[in-house]
Design an enzyme around this catalytic site. Structure first.
Site, mmCIF file in Angstrom:
data_model
loop_
_atom_site.group_PDB
_atom_site.id
_atom_site.type_symbol
_atom_site.label_atom_id
_atom_site.label_comp_id
_atom_site.label_asym_id
_atom_site.label_seq_id
_atom_site.Cartn_x
_atom_site.Cartn_y
_atom_site.Cartn_z
ATOM 1 N N CYS A 1 0.805 -1.232 0.000
ATOM 2 C CA CYS A 1 0.000 0.000 0.000
ATOM 3 C C CYS A 1 0.831 1.271 0.000
ATOM 4 O O CYS A 1 0.482 2.233 -0.685
ATOM 5 C CB CYS A 1 -0.977 -0.020 1.174
ATOM 6 S SG CYS A 1 -0.205 0.119 2.797
ATOM 7 N N ASP B 1 -7.360 6.019 -3.667
ATOM 8 C CA ASP B 1 -6.567 4.877 -3.211
ATOM 9 C C ASP B 1 -6.263 3.971 -4.404
ATOM 10 O O ASP B 1 -7.173 3.459 -5.045
ATOM 11 C CB ASP B 1 -7.337 4.096 -2.147
ATOM 12 C CG ASP B 1 -6.466 3.086 -1.410
ATOM 13 O OD1 ASP B 1 -5.327 2.842 -1.861
ATOM 14 O OD2 ASP B 1 -6.921 2.546 -0.388
ATOM 15 N N HIS C 1 -2.812 1.237 6.868
ATOM 16 C CA HIS C 1 -3.046 1.271 5.422
ATOM 17 C C HIS C 1 -2.774 2.689 4.941
ATOM 18 O O HIS C 1 -3.116 3.673 5.618
ATOM 19 C CB HIS C 1 -4.471 0.863 5.072
ATOM 20 C CG HIS C 1 -4.765 0.923 3.608
ATOM 21 N ND1 HIS C 1 -3.995 0.272 2.667
ATOM 22 C CD2 HIS C 1 -5.725 1.581 2.897
ATOM 23 C CE1 HIS C 1 -4.464 0.511 1.457
ATOM 24 N NE2 HIS C 1 -5.507 1.303 1.571
ATOM 25 N N GLU D 1 -19.997 11.418 16.781
ATOM 26 C CA GLU D 1 -19.336 10.247 16.191
ATOM 27 C C GLU D 1 -20.318 9.083 16.051
ATOM 28 O O GLU D 1 -20.355 8.398 15.024
ATOM 29 C CB GLU D 1 -18.134 9.853 17.058
ATOM 30 C CG GLU D 1 -17.267 8.745 16.462
ATOM 31 C CD GLU D 1 -17.659 7.371 16.955
ATOM 32 O OE1 GLU D 1 -17.307 6.376 16.282
ATOM 33 O OE2 GLU D 1 -18.316 7.291 18.016
ATOM 34 N N GLU E 1 -13.925 9.831 19.533
ATOM 35 C CA GLU E 1 -14.537 8.539 19.811
ATOM 36 C C GLU E 1 -15.517 8.618 20.978
ATOM 37 O O GLU E 1 -15.225 9.211 22.026
ATOM 38 C CB GLU E 1 -13.466 7.498 20.149
ATOM 39 C CG GLU E 1 -12.605 7.084 18.969
ATOM 40 C CD GLU E 1 -13.345 6.183 17.983
ATOM 41 O OE1 GLU E 1 -14.542 5.920 18.202
ATOM 42 O OE2 GLU E 1 -12.717 5.757 17.003
ATOM 43 N N ASP F 1 -17.372 -0.205 13.297
ATOM 44 C CA ASP F 1 -17.418 -0.946 14.551
ATOM 45 C C ASP F 1 -16.977 -2.382 14.286
ATOM 46 O O ASP F 1 -17.308 -2.966 13.248
ATOM 47 C CB ASP F 1 -18.831 -0.946 15.128
ATOM 48 C CG ASP F 1 -19.258 0.424 15.624
ATOM 49 O OD1 ASP F 1 -18.370 1.277 15.823
ATOM 50 O OD2 ASP F 1 -20.477 0.643 15.790
ATOM 51 N N ASN G 1 -13.831 4.247 10.621
ATOM 52 C CA ASN G 1 -14.805 4.353 11.722
ATOM 53 C C ASN G 1 -15.765 3.183 11.800
ATOM 54 O O ASN G 1 -16.873 3.326 12.332
ATOM 55 C CB ASN G 1 -15.604 5.655 11.603
ATOM 56 C CG ASN G 1 -16.063 6.165 12.950
ATOM 57 O OD1 ASN G 1 -15.687 5.644 13.996
ATOM 58 N ND2 ASN G 1 -16.900 7.193 12.939
#
Length: 855
Positions: free
Chosen positions: A445, A530, A507, A642, A637, A573, A571
């Site tokens: 990467c 990317d 990354h 958020e 966080e 979970d 972000n």
């Protein structure tokens, strides 16, 4: 001079064709007797589309394959039966009808006047001549025509053009490009002339010398710019415009404009301003001249074509360009800085890998433009004017999954190529790709990101490499990471199952700066792109541009270009599941803060990176050269903002799911990290366990299992090589106990992969609740630093020496070592060393080709 006004399908005049009306001139040159004489110096380089043709890549499905019968400029072949004009290739049976006005390489209707390379159908207006067509003379410098036209020939034509390259390139911030200076080509030592590189939307100055003094009353003058082998005004690849003689005049920023700023004898100085939204690339420049003092029934037009193309780039200094960036210090970093750093490691121990972007070095700009031409089918298109389309194309051409520059490899086996960790310069990769006509092996990467930075900055698109630590890879579009476990029937231990989702240690992607007129207000600025081939986008491995502001808010509903994937990276979970039976699963835990930590890029100081290469929490922010931009991607966080962003993203995801909140854990585990331990040293694995039950009662941990396994930075783990198990642990409310064991070098050296990363997993089974708690943490050992002593300056093509030293931290010799050196002007200098003792390596390398400044 006469100009046919081109119209689009709706009958409206094309904006590129707008010009001042001159009825007397138009009437004179509307005659079917107008003839064109083409002349000028020979081209001093091969144009981009011709280079693409010569590459002759025949990979299946690759970009840039030319259709048979396509026409090119100088040096191309001709079909049988066609007449050759100015080196162009024509289809058989092409005819020039009598009395038409022509430019080189065109097929025409009767009585029409056309641009170079245009093709027309039969049946056009005008009377067909029965006599054979005249042959138009083609000459290198001064035009030579028949004796009876000698008086006309003497009237007005161009003798030469001075591109004022030093002045123009300095004003356009392009003077650092090596091609803007005279140089010697490696291999045959041929001297190459300087080339003009400018930026769109900004004027540049040309000095034009004629064979007589220019007088508007007696002469007509017009400028022509064409790009590609089939330039057409409706496609934006051919433009023609007059010269304004008002030195204080101004043109519209979306149109090409020229004005005369000085006249002295037979010489005039002209300022030309390309449209701020024109196609970027190599443009051929021509001047059309004619004299008003000539026979009414036989007007003659001269076309002088310059011998060198003009390269036009994006212009982040121009407020009308879509990539405009107002802050000078940021431009110095994100466009003009050719060295920098890419961050690696994990969120607790960050390593800075110094990188030579080398966007101004020999052939890098040429290769970058060729890559875009290949992507767009070998011909310039209007998409090459749009930063959105350009940035998306760049992410596709950098990776080799669709025939691009670099092959990705995460297997750890690189025998038939170069290990990704060995690269430190984009120049060597791009040159190898250009020389071999094959995709280069291998990259990961940070290499993909570094090449993307190089190409973007070369083209004038502000760009930076960005590293996200604890970066999620969401494979199913759910914007959540599912980790699945199954209990081993023999040992009773939970074993993680392989799924498409994962969390990478880090990354690296890119951000480029642009205006997003397609999205409306609020989404301008940094956009994520990317080039690392992870997931397909529109059937191709590419990603972005995705607005950072939309990622932060979780606004994915109406956005194009891979926003859900990028949102999950920063972000998502992490939800842990345990398989109880073939059809029954139980949710173990929801971790809302594991993903997206310490998002980092180089500090925008416009200087080379010369800070510490290993960064730890205790010295972050103390002149470490790292800029933390986590707040640009996500709210703090656990805050309401958020959580709302995560909910918005979940509702707009491919798999709409209820966002789960983290459950209260009766037993909390913490894996203590001893960061900064040098490879080859002993280190402790330490786990703290605490009872935080809601009912304030005793909790019994029947089994506490701590395991250590090697880990690649992509999140993939290997076989466990160390394990400790503790039974029947009783903890009162708020009681905490620590469990620790030591690993020696012999325990781990033979098991570690690249980056020397490990994954430590602690699993606790609680008797009173029947719950299973899992805690994972990355751990990374520090590599020894390499010290380099080198002169701060040197003369080009003069050898000099550098001293490289390294302390071997292991208790055994290091073998098969290679010292690899790259810098501006230094490509692939290697010294193989078969044996390094227990202490220090010190070697002198002689560099044969160096730049004037070493970084």
């Amino acid at each position: 001079m006469y100009k046919r006004r081109m119209k689009d399908k709706r009958g409206k005049r094309s904006p590129q064709r707008r010009r001042r009306k001159n009825h007397e001139r138009d009437a004179k040159y509307s005659s079917s007797n107008c003839r064109v004489v083409c002349y000028g110096p020979p081209k001093d380089k091969v144009c981009g589309w011709e280079r693409n043709k010569r590459r002759c890549r025949r990979r299946s499905g690759s970009r840039g394959r030319h259709r048979s019968g396509s026409r090119h400029r100088s040096g191309s072949r001709h079909r049988s039966g066609s007449r050759k004009r100015h080196g162009s290739r024509h289809r058989s049976g092409s005819r020039k009808r009598h009395g038409s006005r022509h430019r080189s390489g065109s097929r025409h209707r009767s009585g029409s006047r056309h641009r170079s390379g245009s093709r027309h159908r039969s049946g056009s207006r005008g009377r067909r001549s029965k006599s054979p067509p005249e042959k138009i003379p083609i000459i290198d410098q001064k035009p030579v025509v028949q004796d009876e036209e000698e008086e006309v020939n003497k009237r007005f034509h161009v003798l030469g053009i001075d591109f004022n390259i030093p002045l123009n390139t300095k004003n356009h911030h392009t003077d650092k490009f090596e091609c803007t200076e005279e140089r010697v080509r490696e291999g045959d030592s041929k001297k190459l002339p300087a080339e003009l590189v400018v930026r769109r939307g900004q004027s540049f100055t040309l000095t034009i010398t004629f064979d007589r003094e220019y007088d508007k009353k007696e002469n007509d003058l017009e400028f022509c710019f064409t790009t590609g082998s089939r330039p057409k005004p409706p496609k934006g690849t051919a433009v023609e415009f007059d010269m304004d003689e008002n030195a204080n005049g101004t043109g519209h920023h979306s149109e090409w404009y020229a004005k005369m700023v000085e006249k002295k004898g037979n010489t005039i100085k002209v300022e030309i301003t390309p449209a701020c939204n024109c196609i970027i690339g190599e443009w051929e420049f021509s001047i059309l001249t004619s004299s008003k003092i000539q026979a009414e029934d036989d007007p003659l037009l001269f076309k002088y074509t310059s011998g060198s193309d003009i390269t036009i780039l994006l212009n982040p200094w121009c407020e009308h360009d879509e990539c405009y960036l107002a802050t000078t210090s940021l431009l110095n970093e994100y466009v003009l800085n050719d060295t920098g750093a890419v961050f690696q490691g994990n969120y607790k121990q960050i390593n800075a890998k110094v990188w030579n972007f080398a966007q101004f070095e020999n052939k890098v700009l040429e290769i970058s433009l060729d890559l875009l031409l290949e992507h767009f089918g070998g011909q310039p298109t209007i998409d090459m004017s749009d930063p959105i389309k350009l940035s998306r194309a760049i992410t596709e051409v950098v990776n080799a999954n669709d025939g691009g520059v670099l092959v990705g490899n995460w297997s750890g086996k690189y025998e038939d190529g170069m290990s990704p960790t060995m690269w430190s310069s984009s120049e060597s990769i791009l040159n190898k790709y250009d020389e071999t006509k094959e995709s280069v092996k291998y990259g990961q990467c940070w290499v993909f990101s570094a090449i993307t930075t190089t190409v973007c900055r070369a083209l004038g698109l502000p760009c930076r490499s960005v590293t996200n630590f604890s970066s999620a890879h969401d494979s199913d579009g759910s914007v959540a990471i599912d980790e699945e476990y199954e209990k081993d029937k023999k040992t009773g231990k939970l074993k993680r199952l392989k799924t498409g989702d994962s969390v990478w240690n880090f990354h690296v992607w890119n951000e480029c700066w642009m205006t997003r007129n397609d999205l409306g207000n609020g989404y301008d600025g940094w956009q994520v792109i990317d080039a690392t081939p992870q997931e397909v986008s529109g059937g191709v491995y590419r990603c972005g541009p995705a607005p950072v502001t939309a990622i932060k808010r979780g606004e994915l509903g109406r956005m194009q270009y891979d926003l859900p994937f990028v949102f999950a990276e920063v972000n998502a979970d992490v939800i842990k599941w345990v398989k109880l039976s073939s059809s029954k699963w139980e949710k173990l835990d929801v971790d809302t803060s594991r993903v997206g930590k310490n998002i980092s890029t180089k500090e925008p100081d416009g200087k080379p990176y010369d800070k510490n290469q290993s960064l730890f929490p205790w010295n972050w922010g103390k002149d470490d050269g790292r800029l933390d931009i986590t707040h640009e991607y996500k709210y703090k966080e656990g805050t309401l903002e958020e959580r709302l962003a995560v909910q918005n993203a979940g509702k707009a995801s491919k798999k709409v799911r209820q966002v789960d909140e983290a459950e209260h854990m009766d037993v909390v585990m913490d894996i203590v990290g001893n960061d900064g331990i040098l490879l080859g040293s002993n280190f402790d694995v330490e786990v703290k366990v605490k009872n935080q039950s809601k009912d304030h009662k005793v909790r019994t941990i029947t089994v506490l299992d701590i395991g250590v396994e090697p880990k690649l930075y992509t999140g993939e783990t290997g076989d466990e090589f160390a394990e400790k198990r503790y039974n029947d642990i009783r903890l009162k409310y708020e009681e905490e106990e620590t469990f620790k064991f030591t690993l020696k070098p012999d325990d781990y050296l033979d098991h570690l992969e690249e980056q020397y990363m490990m994954n430590i997993t602690a699993t606790a089974q609680v008797k009173e609740t029947g719950k299973v708690h899992i805690k994972e943490e990355d751990y990374r050992l520090r590599r020894p630093d390499i010290e380099v002593e080198a002169p701060k300056s040197g003369k080009r093509y003069k050898p000099f020496e550098i001293n490289v030293s390294l302390k071997n931290p292991l208790s055994k010799p290091m073998t098969k070592c290679v010292v690899h050196v790259e810098a501006n002007g230094i490509v692939n200098v290697e010294e193989k060393i078969s044996y390094i003792s227990f202490y220090v390596l010190a070697t002198f390398l002689q560099i044969q080709h160096g730049s004037t400044q070493l970084q």
